[in-house]
Design a protein around this motif. Structure first.
Motif, PDB file in Angstrom:
ATOM      1  N   GLY A   3      65.714   4.014  49.832  1.00 36.15           N
ATOM      2  CA  GLY A   3      66.519   4.967  50.586  1.00 36.15           C
ATOM      3  C   GLY A   3      65.684   5.781  51.556  1.00 36.15           C
ATOM      4  N   LEU A   4      64.494   6.182  51.127  1.00 34.12           N
ATOM      5  CA  LEU A   4      63.609   6.944  52.010  1.00 34.12           C
ATOM      6  C   LEU A   4      63.137   6.101  53.198  1.00 34.12           C
ATOM      7  CD1 LEU A   4      61.571   8.852  49.291  1.00 34.12           C
ATOM      8  CD2 LEU A   4      62.996   9.908  51.061  1.00 34.12           C
ATOM      9  N   LEU A   5      62.953   4.812  52.983  1.00 37.47           N
ATOM     10  CA  LEU A   5      62.596   3.941  54.115  1.00 37.47           C
ATOM     11  C   LEU A   5      63.760   3.817  55.096  1.00 37.47           C
ATOM     12  CD1 LEU A   5      60.564   1.103  52.347  1.00 37.47           C
ATOM     13  CD2 LEU A   5      59.700   3.002  53.739  1.00 37.47           C
ATOM     14  N   LEU A   6      65.001   3.808  54.589  1.00 36.51           N
ATOM     15  CA  LEU A   6      66.154   3.823  55.495  1.00 36.51           C
ATOM     16  C   LEU A   6      66.169   5.112  56.327  1.00 36.51           C
ATOM     17  CD1 LEU A   6      69.083   2.423  53.298  1.00 36.51           C
ATOM     18  CD2 LEU A   6      68.175   1.410  55.398  1.00 36.51           C
ATOM     19  N   ILE A   7      65.869   6.245  55.685  1.00 36.95           N
ATOM     20  CA  ILE A   7      65.807   7.510  56.415  1.00 36.95           C
ATOM     21  C   ILE A   7      64.692   7.459  57.461  1.00 36.95           C
ATOM     22  CG2 ILE A   7      65.318   9.983  56.185  1.00 36.95           C
ATOM     23  CD1 ILE A   7      66.644   9.845  53.418  1.00 36.95           C
ATOM     24  N   THR A   8      63.553   6.891  57.087  1.00 32.37           N
ATOM     25  CA  THR A   8      62.459   6.730  58.046  1.00 32.37           C
ATOM     26  C   THR A   8      62.906   5.940  59.266  1.00 32.37           C
ATOM     27  OG1 THR A   8      60.847   6.742  56.235  1.00 32.37           O
ATOM     28  CG2 THR A   8      60.099   5.893  58.362  1.00 32.37           C
ATOM     29  N   ALA A   9      63.566   4.800  59.013  1.00 29.00           N
ATOM     30  CA  ALA A   9      64.038   3.954  60.116  1.00 29.00           C
ATOM     31  C   ALA A   9      65.061   4.694  60.978  1.00 29.00           C
ATOM     32  CB  ALA A   9      64.645   2.671  59.565  1.00 29.00           C
ATOM     33  N   GLY A  10      65.945   5.463  60.346  1.00 31.15           N
ATOM     34  CA  GLY A  10      66.940   6.219  61.098  1.00 31.15           C
ATOM     35  C   GLY A  10      66.317   7.286  61.975  1.00 31.15           C
TER      36      GLY A  10
END
Length: 454
Positions: free
Chosen positions: A331-338
């Protein structure tokens, strides 16, 4: 009553207190005109006074809840929140509004400090996974939906309605709580830790105040340096007091567990990375692109909040079956990408440049928040659930305040507002990535310790 009624009661209060962190953002220009604000500092404290009280008092409220009862603490918070919301709506000038906002933060802290513990003692097994999935989605959606709700109410009814709308929701939440939420408290609770509460509140208040002032006064300002030093002294005193206390407000031994410490750090950084730049996004949409309050709220909040709600609604139960470090890290990697996607914003950009990134951040937040809450509780004994929940939510709100201050400095240093916003979300991506690495690293260390112990 239905088994999910306690969840409804908790989610209503959670949505209220988190929406009110950012609901005033799009209403600030009209508040300034209506109450004849004398300068930007007045408006800043309408937003930050609430966040300051919420962050500073959460841990103390969690300790009170463990001792005197989580249900009664939650109800008290709802009543304080309702009364202070009415005072906000009736405020005749800016100082009165700021004072009422601080009181709102007191009520919000009492509510927020008890939510995780109430869910933890109410639900078991698969139901607990569903409950935390829905609650986590509400967390993400509420923080992001503040500008949207505030825009709709401000444009169509007037800014005072952003506070008046809280009153019927508080009444409904009180009714559900009285009917469905059972009282619970920690069986090991003893006397209330007054020294710990005082020193932590001093440290948190001074640190958050210094961070807020840094955005306007600069990091070299004597006021900023002095209050940050006072905050560090307060935290140092808190650690000394808690080590010697027979009944500590926060058992520091919990931080000897690498996974617990890693998730607390992740909560701090996640809140900054996912939500703390949203006030500046809304200001860009209104001040630079010329959108009204409703359109600014829709463009700046709906993609994120909608994505977070979808994750909670359709994947909340299944996320609890995934290894916590894997779900939180992903989930944190998704936030990073966003955040990286949003960094494409520039001087010639339109509002739609933010939408793909906001959706990714919403998906990531919808994954991280519910799993993070249940994973933190899994690391502590049941009698420490109120303490652990209070610590988790405290560091989340401190992370939000930290992010707002840091991102405000980044935005202020750039000549073009869009360039400043791009720099802010780029830094947010770094925070999210560091959080992901921290979660994975502490998980590996924990596994290594288990091998050594075996």
């Amino acid at each position: 009553m239905h088994k999910w009624t306690p969840l409804v009661a908790v989610c209503l209060g959670t949505f209220l207190l988190l929406v009110d962190v950012t609901i005033v953002v799009v209403a600030l220009p009209r508040i300034a005109t209506s109450l004849r604000a004398t300068g930007p500092d007045d408006l800043a404290w309408v937003l930050d006074g609430y966040a300051l009280a919420l962050a500073a008092l959460l841990l103390g409220a969690g300790a009170l809840a463990d001792r005197y009862g989580r249900r009664v603490t939650y109800l008290t918070g709802l009543l304080i929140f309702g009364v202070s919301s009415l005072l906000c709506a009736l405020a005749p000038d800016v100082p009165a509004l700021i004072a009422a906002r601080v009181l709102q933060g007191v009520g919000g802290a009492a509510m927020f400090a008890t939510t995780v513990a109430i869910l933890n003692v109410t639900y078991r097994g698969r139901d607990r996974g569903v409950a935390f999935g829905v609650w986590g989605a509400v967390n993400g959606a509420a923080t992001a939906a503040g500008p949207l709700v505030g825009g709709l109410l401000t444009e169509h009814f007037g800014w005072r309605w952003i506070f008046l709308v809280n009153l019927p929701v508080c009444v409904i939440a009180v009714w559900f709580t009285l009917r469905a939420v059972a009282e619970s408290r920690s069986p090991s609770s003893s006397r209330f830790d007054v020294p710990g509460t005082v020193t932590f509140t001093l440290g948190a208040t001074a640190a958050v105040y210094g961070l807020i002032r840094a955005a306007d006064d600069g990091w070299a300002s004597p006021v900023v340096l002095g209050t940050l030093a006072l905050g560090l002294a307060g935290f140092a005193s808190f650690i000394l007091v808690e080590r010697r206390s027979a009944a500590p407000m926060l058992d520091l031994a919990l931080f000897r567990r690498p996974a617990f410490s890693g998730m607390i750090v992740a909560a701090f950084l996640c809140q900054a990375a996912a939500f703390a730049y949203l006030p500046y996004t809304t200001m860009w949409l209104q001040g630079v692109l010329g959108y009204g309050p409703v359109d600014a709220g829709l463009l700046g909040a709906l993609p994120l909040s909608g994505a977070a709600l979808l994750v909670g609604a359709f994947a909340g139960r299944h996320l609890q079956r995934v290894r916590p470090w894997l779900a939180i890290g992903g989930g944190l990697l998704l936030i990073t990408a966003g955040d990286v996607a949003q960094s494409a914003v520039g001087a010639g950009s339109g509002a739609t440049v933010l939408v793909p990134g906001l959706v990714l951040v919403g998906l990531g937040a919808g994954v991280v928040l519910p799993v993070l809450s249940s994973a933190v509780l899994a690391e502590v004994p049941p009698e420490r659930s109120g303490m652990a929940g209070g610590a988790l939510n405290t560091f989340r709100q401190l992370g939000f305040a930290f992010g707002v201050a840091i991102f405000g400095t980044v935005v202020a240093e750039r000549d073009a507002y869009a360039d400043g916003l791009s720099g802010a979300v780029t830094l947010a991506a770094v925070f999210a990535l560091v959080a992901a690495v921290t979660v994975v690293a502490t998980r590996r260390r924990r596994a290594e310790q288990r091998v050594k112990m075996g």
